[in-house]
Design an enzyme around this catalytic site. Structure first.
Site, mmCIF file in Angstrom:
data_model
loop_
_atom_site.group_PDB
_atom_site.id
_atom_site.type_symbol
_atom_site.label_atom_id
_atom_site.label_comp_id
_atom_site.label_asym_id
_atom_site.label_seq_id
_atom_site.Cartn_x
_atom_site.Cartn_y
_atom_site.Cartn_z
ATOM 1 N N HIS A 120 1.249 -3.814 2.451
ATOM 2 C CA HIS A 120 2.224 -4.932 1.469
ATOM 3 C C HIS A 120 1.498 -5.237 0.334
ATOM 4 O O HIS A 120 2.520 -6.359 -0.252
ATOM 5 C CB HIS A 120 2.245 -5.695 2.122
ATOM 6 C CG HIS A 120 0.545 -7.188 2.116
ATOM 7 N ND1 HIS A 120 -0.347 -6.522 3.666
ATOM 8 C CD2 HIS A 120 0.517 -7.352 1.286
ATOM 9 C CE1 HIS A 120 -1.459 -7.341 2.980
ATOM 10 N NE2 HIS A 120 -1.175 -8.713 2.036
ATOM 11 N N ASP A 150 -0.432 -1.077 8.079
ATOM 12 C CA ASP A 150 -0.317 -2.246 7.179
ATOM 13 C C ASP A 150 -0.764 -1.921 5.948
ATOM 14 O O ASP A 150 -1.917 -1.877 5.076
ATOM 15 C CB ASP A 150 -0.729 -3.593 7.122
ATOM 16 C CG ASP A 150 -0.593 -4.008 5.731
ATOM 17 O OD1 ASP A 150 0.200 -3.900 4.556
ATOM 18 O OD2 ASP A 150 -0.926 -5.466 5.572
ATOM 19 N N GLY A 224 -4.208 -11.695 -3.077
ATOM 20 C CA GLY A 224 -5.177 -11.454 -3.636
ATOM 21 C C GLY A 224 -6.750 -10.266 -3.072
ATOM 22 O O GLY A 224 -7.098 -9.563 -3.807
ATOM 23 N N SER A 226 -6.293 -9.333 -0.001
ATOM 24 C CA SER A 226 -5.162 -7.784 0.736
ATOM 25 C C SER A 226 -5.994 -6.340 -0.366
ATOM 26 O O SER A 226 -5.867 -5.929 -1.482
ATOM 27 C CB SER A 226 -4.046 -8.380 0.760
ATOM 28 O OG SER A 226 -3.956 -9.266 1.279
#
EC number: 3.4.21.107
Length: 481
Positions: A120, A150, A224, A226
């Site tokens: 993502h 993901d 941020g 992630s």
């Protein structure tokens, strides 16, 4: 006032439970002579700073840009005298360009410059830039993405080796173990936070039908973070930070990380092949409830119930039947249907796995060869054409943004037979299926499992769908034969 030395001593006492510097073997009447002292004791007062110092050079800041062209809503009226007279419309372009910018974190996996991050973070990006701890910036190439977990892998070139992380065994992490998170929350570079593993095997957080199997942590994670690492106190990456549960948009004590064992398995396939190949044996599964456990005379409510077996599948050929309960897979106890689905998906295609099933009140061992999920996907696509009269594919992130809705998942109709069941119900190409019988769907496998979840041959199925023209949603029910 409490001085720093007292605080440090208190921290030592707290951490000794999980990272002792000595292991003692007690014998009756005293301490055994066989006491074993572990070498290289950890300085607990500096444990977190040591992890940070070791890993910050291998944690990168990712900046992404996504450029889109959108139709000019006034263009069709450019030559319309009424609009030109009353609104004084100037000459205008057919399309407008707009730009989205985003940030995230990443982990340098090796000296060659492969960067592991979240899907993502980079999905739909037209430009990706990676900033390393030394302040240097490099354009990044997208090697591959895997939306179901993901995860994504990037590659940067610098003409020199990069500092990289060491991965640990996420299966060895226990609830209560101390962990450290590093990332770039809100663009604040190389922020370090600490916490513990709050829970393991959290599933269905982002998508009930995905292969995610999160570690939960209370280490502070914010937008941020992630794609950044979650590390143990030995400085090993045991997770990739991916999501939070929040009503405010900021951290509220519940964060989730993709286990390192899963992340490495996916990343290595993306690097080697640019895609992920998953195992498949041909089972539709459901969880064992206490009521079902009593019905099947199971000693405990664990395992995965076989709701259906695909005809001519590896499981079908091996003799598995509807109503069997899978208790273990390759020697690992099966907790529930999601656990078994992840174990199957992570198996080597072409290998043979050993299952222990519960049938008629006794345990039975069965050997099953592992097939290729992509081949099964092709088979299911053909079957869905026959059953529903459609071809479907997962919704892309840029499509969900186009509709201006927070829709993260769904299946888009790519082809439809006007005379088929869904065509006659009023569906059109590009409409989006969001739910089936009240359950979210993001893959053909999830849809297929739901279609086979109930046993009656003639039943009605309910879709929650979004009209591609207006973006409005509604329920549609149709008979399924």
């Amino acid at each position: 006032m409490v001085n720093a030395r007292s605080v440090c001593f208190g921290t030592v006492c707290l951490l000794l439970a999980c990272l002792s510097t000595a292991a003692f073997m007690a014998a009756p009447g005293g301490v055994s002579a066989e006491t074993t002292i572990i070498s290289s004791p950890i300085d607990f007062c500096k444990a977190i700073s040591a992890v940070a110092k070791r890993n910050i050079p291998a944690v990168v800041h990712i900046e992404v840009v996504q450029r889109q062209s959108i139709p000019n809503p006034f263009f069709p009226f450019e030559e319309e005298p009424f609009f030109r007279f009353f609104f004084d419309l100037p000459r205008m372009p057919r399309e407008f360009n707009r730009e989205y910018k985003g940030i995230g974190s990443g982990i340098l996996m090796d000296a060659d410059g492969h960067v592991l991050t979240n899907n993502h973070v980079v999905s739909g990006a037209t430009e990706i830039k990676v900033l390393i701890a030394s302040g240097e910036s490099y354009p990044a190439k997208l090697i591959g993405t895997e939306p179901q977990t993901d995860l994504a892998v990037l590659k940067v070139e610098a003409g020199k080796p990069f500092t990289y992380v060491t991965f640990g065994d996420s299966d060895k992490m226990e609830v209560g173990d101390w962990v450290v998170a590093i990332g770039h929350p809100r663009g604040l570079d190389h922020t370090v936070t600490q916490g513990i593993i709050s829970a393991k095997h959290r599933r269905g957080i982002l998508s009930p039908s995905s292969y995610q199997d999160f570690l939960q942590t209370d280490a502070a994670i914010n937008p941020g973070n992630s794609g950044g690492p979650l590390l143990n106190l030995q400085g090993e990456v045991i997770g990739v930070n991916a999501a939070i549960v929040s009503q405010s948009g900021g951290f509220e004590g519940i964060g989730f990380a993709i286990p390192s064992n899963m992340a490495l398995h996916v990343a290595r396939q993306l690097i080697s092949h640019g895609k992920v190949s998953r195992g498949w044996i041909g089972l539709s599964l459901q969880d064992i409830t206490p009521l079902l456990a009593r019905s099947f005379e199971l000693p405990q409510s664990r395992g995965a119930l076989v709701a259906d077996v695909t005809e001519k599948s590896p499981a079908g050929e091996a003799g598995l039947k509807r109503g069997d309960v899978v208790l273990s897979y390759s020697g690992k106890a099966v907790a529930d249907s999601a656990d078994l689905r992840n174990l199957i998906a992570g198996s080597t295609i072409g290998s043979t796995v050993q299952l222990k099933i519960w049938r008629n009140g006794e345990e039975i061992p069965i050997s099953v060869p592992v097939g290729n999920l992509q081949e099964a996907h092709d088979m299911k696509s053909v079957s869905l054409r026959a059953k529903l009269g459609v071809d479907l594919r997962p919704l892309r992130p840029e499509e969900s943004r186009k509709y201006g809705r927070k829709i993260r998942q769904g299946l888009v109709i790519e082809w439809i037979d006007p005379a088929g069941p869904m065509g006659q119900a009023g569906f059109e190409m590009h409409d989006v299926i969001l739910e089936v019988n009240g359950k979210s769907v993001s893959s053909l496998e999830a849809l297929w499992e739901e279609l086979n979840a109930t046993h009656p041959r003639h039943r009605r199925i309910t879709f929650l769908a979004m009209d591609h023209r207006s973006g409005r949603t509604g329920y549609v029910q149709l008979p399924l034969n």
